[in-house]
Design a protein around this motif. Structure first.
Motif, short mmCIF file in Angstrom:
data_model
loop_
_atom_site.label_atom_id
_atom_site.label_comp_id
_atom_site.label_asym_id
_atom_site.label_seq_id
_atom_site.Cartn_x
_atom_site.Cartn_y
_atom_site.Cartn_z
N ASP A 1 0.81 -1.18 -0.05
CA ASP A 1 -0.07 -0.02 0.05
C ASP A 1 0.90 1.04 0.00
N MET A 2 0.24 2.17 -0.41
CA MET A 2 1.02 3.47 -0.49
C MET A 2 0.32 4.80 -0.14
N GLN A 3 0.98 5.69 0.36
CA GLN A 3 0.43 7.13 0.45
C GLN A 3 1.40 8.15 -0.01
N ILE A 4 0.99 9.23 -0.47
CA ILE A 4 1.78 10.22 -1.02
C ILE A 4 1.26 11.58 -0.77
N VAL B 1 5.42 3.84 1.67
CA VAL B 1 5.07 2.50 1.10
C VAL B 1 5.30 1.57 2.09
N MET B 2 4.19 0.76 2.22
CA MET B 2 4.17 0.03 3.42
C MET B 2 3.53 -1.49 3.14
N HIS B 3 3.98 -2.57 4.02
CA HIS B 3 3.07 -3.83 3.96
C HIS B 3 2.73 -4.07 5.39
N SER B 4 1.67 -4.70 5.38
CA SER B 4 1.13 -5.05 6.66
C SER B 4 1.96 -6.35 7.24
N ARG B 5 2.18 -6.39 8.45
CA ARG B 5 2.98 -7.27 9.27
C ARG B 5 2.21 -8.78 8.88
N PRO C 1 1.15 1.22 13.94
CA PRO C 1 -0.10 0.83 13.55
C PRO C 1 -0.92 1.68 12.47
N SER C 2 -1.96 1.20 12.08
CA SER C 2 -2.74 1.65 11.04
C SER C 2 -4.05 2.36 11.66
N GLY C 3 -3.96 3.20 12.52
CA GLY C 3 -5.21 4.14 13.18
C GLY C 3 -4.72 3.83 14.41
N PRO C 4 -5.86 4.42 15.26
CA PRO C 4 -5.36 4.55 16.89
C PRO C 4 -6.27 3.62 17.59
N LEU D 1 -2.81 6.66 8.30
CA LEU D 1 -1.49 6.82 8.91
C LEU D 1 -1.05 8.14 8.42
N GLY D 2 -0.58 8.95 9.46
CA GLY D 2 -0.10 10.47 9.32
C GLY D 2 1.03 10.80 8.51
N SER D 3 1.28 12.02 7.92
CA SER D 3 2.34 12.39 7.32
C SER D 3 3.63 12.58 8.18
N ASP D 4 3.67 12.37 9.40
CA ASP D 4 4.84 12.73 9.99
C ASP D 4 5.64 11.59 10.61
#
Length: 447
Positions: free
Chosen positions: A70-73, A126-130, A102-105, A90-93
């Motif tokens: 997955d990806m965020q820009i 750019v990310m993978h889930s565990r 974690p993806s979310g609180p 997921l935030g930009s920081d």
């Protein structure tokens, strides 16, 4: 009792199992490391590619299921330009480089492996889930471990088969021996025996041959002993009958004298047979000591002096050097009595018998020479067999030289029958290893 086959199989298969476990652990560790490095490399390369690519190319990345990512820009102002899945929170920081977030609180949020790359105009995440990474790793492990385990199973089967085939000659030998009894002493034959087992078979065959020869010799000994005992026992029975029916006192005394002599001869024969049996069994009644052959020879000549004087025979004796050997004094005295007694019996009357004992290098050599008829060259090996006599007209049992040979063999010595340097007769050569010990004091009185 555990069989050799079971013992070999259990140990070798245990070794195969241990090797398989170590190999599985090593393969799993290596696959995990390589898979982790490969997935991290994938995240990093995709991020760098997206940092340089146009946003219009995102549709091509999104449609490729083989990427599993997955990806965020984000732009430089923190506005999200692209998100591959609405489930990503997921935030930009995020910190540049790799991180686990974690993806979310929420408590059950998906854990992500994130690679963040910041540029002048945009930030790429750019990310993978565990869970996805673990699934991919398990698939990679199975692709490697399953063939490895199958190979280990094949090796285990081959090891068991090789052991069973390798031990087949031993089973054949066991089958061959199980069908034999005490009388089956013919050689063992194994057509396809390996070199190691062939040596065992040759040793067994040699032992069987020696056992067969020993049994045949004992059978001949028993048959000859029965024949030799039959004559004196028959004579004793006749003398007992004569004694029982005798009327004349002179005849009774004569029969009693012959009976006494017959009993004495039978007793001597039995004693010689018992002595021979003891010597053949290597049964020593006492420990070996330092023995002076000079002294024993003088004692033996003194004991036989009466017999020699009856025929006008004297011993010409000389000795020089050390004459001490290691051995059993009783057996050595028996040896000398037999040899000297034979020399007296076969020597002509009024002719001396020569005896010398001297040291020759590391040996004590005894030479006994008579001037009788001697022994033909063809008979010199046979006279050492039990009950073999060169002259049946001379009284004897045929055991004297047999007993002498056994004493010689038991003492690690040698006995040779030779022609004398000159004239008729026989020369006996005895050679003993020299004892490196203090020589006992010799008697001063000459014979």
């Amino acid at each position: 009792m555990v069989s050799l086959e079971s013992r070999l199989k259990s140990r070798l298969l245990l070794g195969v199992l241990l090797v398989g476990i170590v190999l599985a652990i090593a393969v799993r560790t290596q696959v995990n490391r390589q898979q982790r490095e490969l997935l991290d490399y994938q995240l990093e390369q995709v991020a760098r590619a997206m940092l340089l690519s146009d946003l219009q190319d995102l549709q091509a990345w999104d449609d490729d299921p083989a990427l599993h990512l997955d990806m965020q820009i984000w732009d430089r102002f923190g506005n999200r330009l692209y998100r591959s899945s609405t489930q990503i929170e997921l935030g930009s920081d995020t910190s540049p480089g790799f991180s686990v977030l974690p993806s979310g609180p929420q408590a059950d949020a998906v854990t992500l492996r994130v690679f963040t790359l910041r540029g002048d105009e945009r930030t790429i995440q750019v990310m993978h889930s565990r869970e996805l990474r673990r699934a991919l790793t398990r698939d990679a492990e199975l692709q490697v471990l399953v063939p490895t385990l199958i190979a280990m199973l094949i090796v285990a089967v081959l090891v068991g088969t090789a052991i069973r085939k390798g031990l087949e000659p031993i089973r054949e030998l066991d089958e061959e021996l199980s069908h034999r009894d005490a009388a089956s002493l013919e050689p063992i034959s194994l057509a396809h025996a390996p070199a190691e087992l062939a040596r065992v078979v040759r040793t067994l065959n040699r032992l069987l041959q020696q056992l067969d020869a020993s049994m045949q010799a004992h059978k001949r000994f028993i048959a000859n002993a029965a024949h030799e005992l039959r004559t004196p026992i028959t004579a004793l029975r006749l003398e007992v009958d004569n004694l029982a029916h005798g009327q004349d006192p002179a005849q009774v005394r004569e029969a009693a004298s012959r009976l006494r002599m017959g009993v004495h001869r039978a007793q001597q024969l039995l004693q010689q047979m018992l002595t021979l049996a003891r010597l053949e069994g290597h049964i020593h009644p006492q420990a070996w000591t330092a023995v002076d052959l000079d002294r024993l020879a003088q004692e033996s000549m003194m004991n036989l002096s009466t017999l020699g004087s009856q025929r006008g025979i004297e011993f010409a004796f000389e000795s020089s050097g050390s004459t001490v050997v290691q051995g059993d004094p009783n057996d050595l005295r028996l040896l000398l009595d037999n040899l000297l007694g034979n020399a007296l019996k076969f020597s002509p009357e009024n002719v001396p018998v020569d005896l010398s004992i001297h040291q020759h290098q590391d040996a004590v050599v005894l030479l006994l020479r008579d001037r009788g008829p001697g022994i033909a060259q063809a008979l010199r090996e046979r006279v050492f067999l039990p009950f073999v006599r060169t002259n049946p007209a001379i009284e004897g049992s045929g055991l004297g030289l047999t007993i002498a040979q056994e004493v010689v063999l038991n003492h690690g010595a040698s006995l040779l029958l030779e022609d004398p340097p000159e004239g008729p007769g026989l020369q006996v050569r005895l050679s003993f290893p020299l004892a490196h010990a203090a020589q006992p004091e010799k008697p001063t009185n000459p014979v």
